[in-house]
Scaffold this motif. Sequence first.
Motif, PDB file in Angstrom:
ATOM      1  N   VAL A  16       0.836  -1.206   0.000  1.00  0.00           N
ATOM      2  CA  VAL A  16       0.000   0.000   0.000  1.00  0.00           C
ATOM      3  C   VAL A  16       0.868   1.251   0.000  1.00  0.00           C
ATOM      4  O   VAL A  16       0.586   2.225  -0.719  1.00  0.00           O
ATOM      5  CB  VAL A  16      -0.953  -0.009   1.213  1.00  0.00           C
ATOM      6  CG1 VAL A  16      -1.621   1.356   1.383  1.00  0.00           C
ATOM      7  CG2 VAL A  16      -1.997  -1.101   1.055  1.00  0.00           C
ATOM      8  N   GLN A  20       0.660   4.000  -2.918  1.00  0.00           N
ATOM      9  CA  GLN A  20       0.317   5.387  -2.627  1.00  0.00           C
ATOM     10  C   GLN A  20       1.403   6.349  -3.099  1.00  0.00           C
ATOM     11  O   GLN A  20       1.126   7.524  -3.359  1.00  0.00           O
ATOM     12  CB  GLN A  20       0.058   5.557  -1.136  1.00  0.00           C
ATOM     13  CG  GLN A  20      -1.210   4.865  -0.665  1.00  0.00           C
ATOM     14  CD  GLN A  20      -1.416   4.938   0.839  1.00  0.00           C
ATOM     15  OE1 GLN A  20      -0.493   5.242   1.601  1.00  0.00           O
ATOM     16  NE2 GLN A  20      -2.630   4.666   1.287  1.00  0.00           N
ATOM     17  N   THR A 133     -11.254  -4.182   0.594  1.00  0.00           N
ATOM     18  CA  THR A 133      -9.975  -3.529   0.321  1.00  0.00           C
ATOM     19  C   THR A 133      -9.259  -3.245   1.638  1.00  0.00           C
ATOM     20  O   THR A 133      -9.758  -3.549   2.714  1.00  0.00           O
ATOM     21  CB  THR A 133     -10.166  -2.211  -0.460  1.00  0.00           C
ATOM     22  OG1 THR A 133     -10.574  -1.171   0.441  1.00  0.00           O
ATOM     23  CG2 THR A 133     -11.187  -2.366  -1.568  1.00  0.00           C
ATOM     24  N   ASP A 134      -8.080  -2.643   1.518  1.00  0.00           N
ATOM     25  CA  ASP A 134      -7.333  -2.290   2.721  1.00  0.00           C
ATOM     26  C   ASP A 134      -7.985  -1.137   3.481  1.00  0.00           C
ATOM     27  O   ASP A 134      -7.579  -0.836   4.603  1.00  0.00           O
ATOM     28  CB  ASP A 134      -5.891  -1.904   2.356  1.00  0.00           C
ATOM     29  CG  ASP A 134      -5.842  -0.680   1.457  1.00  0.00           C
ATOM     30  OD1 ASP A 134      -6.487  -0.697   0.391  1.00  0.00           O
ATOM     31  OD2 ASP A 134      -5.147   0.300   1.813  1.00  0.00           O
ATOM     32  N   ARG A 135      -9.005  -0.504   2.890  1.00  0.00           N
ATOM     33  CA  ARG A 135      -9.640   0.654   3.513  1.00  0.00           C
ATOM     34  C   ARG A 135     -11.101   0.450   3.886  1.00  0.00           C
ATOM     35  O   ARG A 135     -11.598   1.080   4.817  1.00  0.00           O
ATOM     36  CB  ARG A 135      -9.568   1.863   2.564  1.00  0.00           C
ATOM     37  CG  ARG A 135      -8.179   2.206   2.076  1.00  0.00           C
ATOM     38  CD  ARG A 135      -8.210   3.359   1.082  1.00  0.00           C
ATOM     39  NE  ARG A 135      -6.918   3.533   0.436  1.00  0.00           N
ATOM     40  CZ  ARG A 135      -6.687   4.429  -0.509  1.00  0.00           C
ATOM     41  NH1 ARG A 135      -7.665   5.233  -0.916  1.00  0.00           N
ATOM     42  NH2 ARG A 135      -5.490   4.513  -1.067  1.00  0.00           N
ATOM     43  N   ARG A 136     -11.818  -0.432   3.132  1.00  0.00           N
ATOM     44  CA  ARG A 136     -13.274  -0.498   3.289  1.00  0.00           C
ATOM     45  C   ARG A 136     -13.825  -1.733   2.596  1.00  0.00           C
ATOM     46  O   ARG A 136     -13.070  -2.539   2.053  1.00  0.00           O
ATOM     47  CB  ARG A 136     -13.907   0.751   2.660  1.00  0.00           C
ATOM     48  CG  ARG A 136     -13.470   0.950   1.205  1.00  0.00           C
ATOM     49  CD  ARG A 136     -13.994   2.219   0.580  1.00  0.00           C
ATOM     50  NE  ARG A 136     -13.358   2.443  -0.717  1.00  0.00           N
ATOM     51  CZ  ARG A 136     -13.965   3.013  -1.748  1.00  0.00           C
ATOM     52  NH1 ARG A 136     -15.207   3.435  -1.642  1.00  0.00           N
ATOM     53  NH2 ARG A 136     -13.313   3.185  -2.888  1.00  0.00           N
ATOM     54  N   TYR A 143     -19.570  -0.949  -7.063  1.00  0.00           N
ATOM     55  CA  TYR A 143     -18.155  -1.060  -7.433  1.00  0.00           C
ATOM     56  C   TYR A 143     -17.907  -0.829  -8.922  1.00  0.00           C
ATOM     57  O   TYR A 143     -17.014  -0.070  -9.302  1.00  0.00           O
ATOM     58  CB  TYR A 143     -17.627  -2.431  -7.026  1.00  0.00           C
ATOM     59  CG  TYR A 143     -16.191  -2.672  -7.421  1.00  0.00           C
ATOM     60  CD1 TYR A 143     -15.151  -2.174  -6.633  1.00  0.00           C
ATOM     61  CD2 TYR A 143     -15.874  -3.378  -8.580  1.00  0.00           C
ATOM     62  CE1 TYR A 143     -13.823  -2.376  -7.006  1.00  0.00           C
ATOM     63  CE2 TYR A 143     -14.561  -3.582  -8.949  1.00  0.00           C
ATOM     64  CZ  TYR A 143     -13.535  -3.081  -8.162  1.00  0.00           C
ATOM     65  OH  TYR A 143     -12.235  -3.270  -8.537  1.00  0.00           O
ATOM     66  N   LEU A 152     -12.577   1.946  -6.947  1.00  0.00           N
ATOM     67  CA  LEU A 152     -11.295   1.989  -6.255  1.00  0.00           C
ATOM     68  C   LEU A 152     -10.675   3.386  -6.337  1.00  0.00           C
ATOM     69  O   LEU A 152     -10.713   4.036  -7.378  1.00  0.00           O
ATOM     70  CB  LEU A 152     -10.326   0.976  -6.856  1.00  0.00           C
ATOM     71  CG  LEU A 152     -10.622  -0.502  -6.628  1.00  0.00           C
ATOM     72  CD1 LEU A 152      -9.636  -1.357  -7.401  1.00  0.00           C
ATOM     73  CD2 LEU A 152     -10.617  -0.853  -5.150  1.00  0.00           C
ATOM     74  N   GLU A 153     -10.073   3.801  -5.242  1.00  0.00           N
ATOM     75  CA  GLU A 153      -9.350   5.066  -5.212  1.00  0.00           C
ATOM     76  C   GLU A 153      -7.877   4.816  -5.492  1.00  0.00           C
ATOM     77  O   GLU A 153      -7.400   3.674  -5.448  1.00  0.00           O
ATOM     78  CB  GLU A 153      -9.536   5.730  -3.841  1.00  0.00           C
ATOM     79  CG  GLU A 153     -10.994   6.048  -3.526  1.00  0.00           C
ATOM     80  CD  GLU A 153     -11.183   6.535  -2.105  1.00  0.00           C
ATOM     81  OE1 GLU A 153     -10.205   6.459  -1.304  1.00  0.00           O
ATOM     82  OE2 GLU A 153     -12.300   6.968  -1.772  1.00  0.00           O
ATOM     83  N   ASP A 154      -7.143   5.852  -5.788  1.00  0.00           N
ATOM     84  CA  ASP A 154      -5.712   5.714  -6.059  1.00  0.00           C
ATOM     85  C   ASP A 154      -5.010   5.055  -4.872  1.00  0.00           C
ATOM     86  O   ASP A 154      -5.179   5.474  -3.727  1.00  0.00           O
ATOM     87  CB  ASP A 154      -5.086   7.085  -6.327  1.00  0.00           C
ATOM     88  CG  ASP A 154      -5.502   7.675  -7.665  1.00  0.00           C
ATOM     89  OD1 ASP A 154      -6.005   6.906  -8.511  1.00  0.00           O
ATOM     90  OD2 ASP A 154      -5.336   8.893  -7.857  1.00  0.00           O
ATOM     91  N   GLU A 156      -5.548   2.191  -3.590  1.00  0.00           N
ATOM     92  CA  GLU A 156      -6.382   1.271  -2.809  1.00  0.00           C
ATOM     93  C   GLU A 156      -6.146  -0.163  -3.280  1.00  0.00           C
ATOM     94  O   GLU A 156      -6.073  -0.438  -4.478  1.00  0.00           O
ATOM     95  CB  GLU A 156      -7.854   1.648  -2.954  1.00  0.00           C
ATOM     96  CG  GLU A 156      -8.774   0.893  -2.015  1.00  0.00           C
ATOM     97  CD  GLU A 156     -10.186   1.467  -1.984  1.00  0.00           C
ATOM     98  OE1 GLU A 156     -10.978   1.047  -1.124  1.00  0.00           O
ATOM     99  OE2 GLU A 156     -10.495   2.350  -2.821  1.00  0.00           O
ATOM    100  N   THR A 159      -8.127  -6.781  -1.190  1.00  0.00           N
ATOM    101  CA  THR A 159      -7.543  -7.865  -0.404  1.00  0.00           C
ATOM    102  C   THR A 159      -8.318  -9.173  -0.556  1.00  0.00           C
ATOM    103  O   THR A 159      -7.744 -10.254  -0.437  1.00  0.00           O
ATOM    104  CB  THR A 159      -7.473  -7.491   1.080  1.00  0.00           C
ATOM    105  OG1 THR A 159      -8.793  -7.209   1.575  1.00  0.00           O
ATOM    106  CG2 THR A 159      -6.598  -6.253   1.278  1.00  0.00           C
TER     107      THR A 159
END
Length: 263
Positions: A16, A20, A133-136, A143, A152-154, A156, A159
């Motif tokens: 990640v 990022q 995902t690693d965030r949500r 989706y 998906l965001e940049d 992201e 998983t």
Amino acid sequence: MYAFTFERPTSQADAVKLAQAGGKLLAGGQTLLASMKLRLANPEQLVDLGAIQDLAGIRREGSSLVIGAMTRHADVAANAEVRGAIPALAELAAGIGDKQVRAMGTLGGSVANNDPAADYPAAVLALGATIVTDRREIAADDYFQGLFATALEDGELITAVRFPIPKRAAYAKFRQPASLFALIGVFVADTGDGVRAVVTGGGNGVFRHAGLETALGQSFTPEAAAGVKTDAGELNGDLHGSAEYRAHLVGVMAKQAVAKALA
């Protein structure tokens, strides 16, 4: 290819961090590497996810199957848990590309790429899956957002994908013989609470077919599926098949999928 740096992190946190910072995530590489060879993509840094062990694997959680993002198509196809709980998903995975693609391609890579003719997005949307995902967590209905576009965001990282186990489901596709992608694919799922019917290969991304869902909700039979007409104006045409031909195939594949689900 253009010159690039190559990173192979062993943890999600490191992957990640690299993503990022601008690194391009590499899952199975079945689309990205081909694009790079053709000089259609020029990432300065590749971040290979293959060494992150906890991104792969299949497990049952209550009434759902959770499949890690880096699980290979071949592993999904052969897994006894998948074959027992959602045989349609195992069959779909077994029909992706060729043997080499199935040995390298991953669930997460396919879902992240969202090719408009890919198979996995049809299963994810039809089964009402959740992308983790690693965030949500992202519901499948939220989706997929069009041609190669997702929520998906940049940076992201997918998983896993959580698939609810349906009452019955099946997938049928008409292959484009050169690429083995779906010229048209239809995935139908009777969840017990309703029917979801999804088409891939026909439009600017995977989509739910409201007409099929209504008809099959009233009568889950091949005859009901065959009686639904698809508007060719809603579909794309190309050198492999016109929009009218694809519209016809939707009905044919839907009928086959329902028959397989009932069998």
